[in-house]
Enzyme design. Structure first.
Site, PDB file in Angstrom:
ATOM      1  N   ASP A 118      36.723 -13.925  -3.033  1.00 52.57           N
ATOM      2  CA  ASP A 118      35.204 -13.383  -3.084  1.00 52.57           C
ATOM      3  C   ASP A 118      34.933 -13.542  -4.439  1.00 52.57           C
ATOM      4  O   ASP A 118      35.180 -12.879  -5.317  1.00 52.57           O
ATOM      5  CB  ASP A 118      35.286 -12.188  -2.447  1.00 52.57           C
ATOM      6  N   CYS A 121      34.135 -10.249  -6.233  1.00 51.11           N
ATOM      7  CA  CYS A 121      35.244  -9.356  -6.456  1.00 51.11           C
ATOM      8  C   CYS A 121      35.876  -9.640  -7.931  1.00 51.11           C
ATOM      9  O   CYS A 121      36.088 -10.665  -8.308  1.00 51.11           O
ATOM     10  CB  CYS A 121      36.541  -9.789  -5.370  1.00 51.11           C
ATOM     11  N   ARG A 148      33.759 -10.704   1.778  1.00 48.09           N
ATOM     12  CA  ARG A 148      34.168  -9.184   2.184  1.00 48.09           C
ATOM     13  C   ARG A 148      33.097  -8.492   3.009  1.00 48.09           C
ATOM     14  O   ARG A 148      33.283  -7.686   3.619  1.00 48.09           O
ATOM     15  CB  ARG A 148      34.778  -8.177   1.102  1.00 48.09           C
TER      16      ARG A 148
END
Length: 233
Positions: A118, A121, A148
């Site tokens: 992601d 992230c 996410r």
């Protein structure tokens, strides 16, 4: 005559096993349907009397009589270290998405790992910064998307534009550096399939590193730590 009887007995045994197997499958399918679980395939597990059942919610294990259900990891203890083999039935689904992966291939590949990532992230960024070192150690890194916040999030839209970019590797690297991603509105790749596969692997956070065995390692690992785990398998 004796030979004919042996052949007949073998045929009867084979037919009986086939009918019994079909009966088992029907029983398991009906039992799980009662709990709104859709069965995709049923195969014998490494444990006698236990079946590996692929469902729309992931892999579970059901006894032959359909009476007991188990969910969780099964470990193979035959090697140097215990290996979680529970996700092996999902590896075919993962390979079916190979053409949609963003792959950083090692020149002298010894291992290949698949990472659910992601771009929002922090630890995914940290892992990506080590891809060059991993490649130099013989580890190919293959990326699948795991936004996410869901497919309707801005991150998911940005990631779709990365995956549909003419140079997806460069676009992904730029995104992790914080550079702006050129938006593509007509992306033909459905990252929802990546997200769904990650959910079948029981991924709850990123990065999630899938080993060749199907075992999932959650979180960031230093290159030497990951290599050590790969060498033990």
């Amino acid at each position: 005559m004796k030979r004919k009887l042996l052949v007949l007995a073998a045929c009867i045994a084979s037919l009986t096993a086939s009918v019994y197997g079909a009966t088992e499958e029907k029983l398991i399918i009906e039992k799980l349907a009662h709990y709104n679980m859709q069965v995709e395939s049923i195969k014998p597990s490494p444990i006698v009397g236990l079946n590996t059942v692929e469902t729309d919610n992931g892999v579970i294990y059901v006894t032959d009589d359909g009476k007991y259900l188990l969910q969780g990891p099964i470990y193979d203890l035959s090697g140097k270290v215990p290996v979680n083999i529970s996700n092996q039935p999902l590896l075919k689904k993962m390979e079916a998405l190979k053409n949609e992966m963003i792959i950083f291939k090692a020149p002298n590949e010894k291992y290949a790992v698949t990472v659910f990532t992601d771009i929002s992230c922090g630890y995914c960024k940290k892992l990506h910064e080590t891809v060059g070192e991993l490649n130099s150690k013989g580890v190919t890194v293959r990326y699948l998307a795991f936004p996410r916040q869901g497919m309707k999030s801005d991150t998911a839209k940005q990631m779709a534009s990365i995956w549909c970019n003419a140079l997806p590797k460069d676009a992904l690297t730029k995104a992790f550096k914080g550079d702006e991603v050129a938006m593509i509105d007509d992306c033909k790749i459905d990252l929802g399939n990546h997200l769904k596969l990650g959910q079948l692997f029981k991924v709850t956070g990123t990065p999630a590193i899938v080993l060749p065995s199907g075992q999932v390692l959650p979180g960031f690992l230093k290159p030497d730590e990951l290599l050590q785990i790969l060498e033990q398998k």
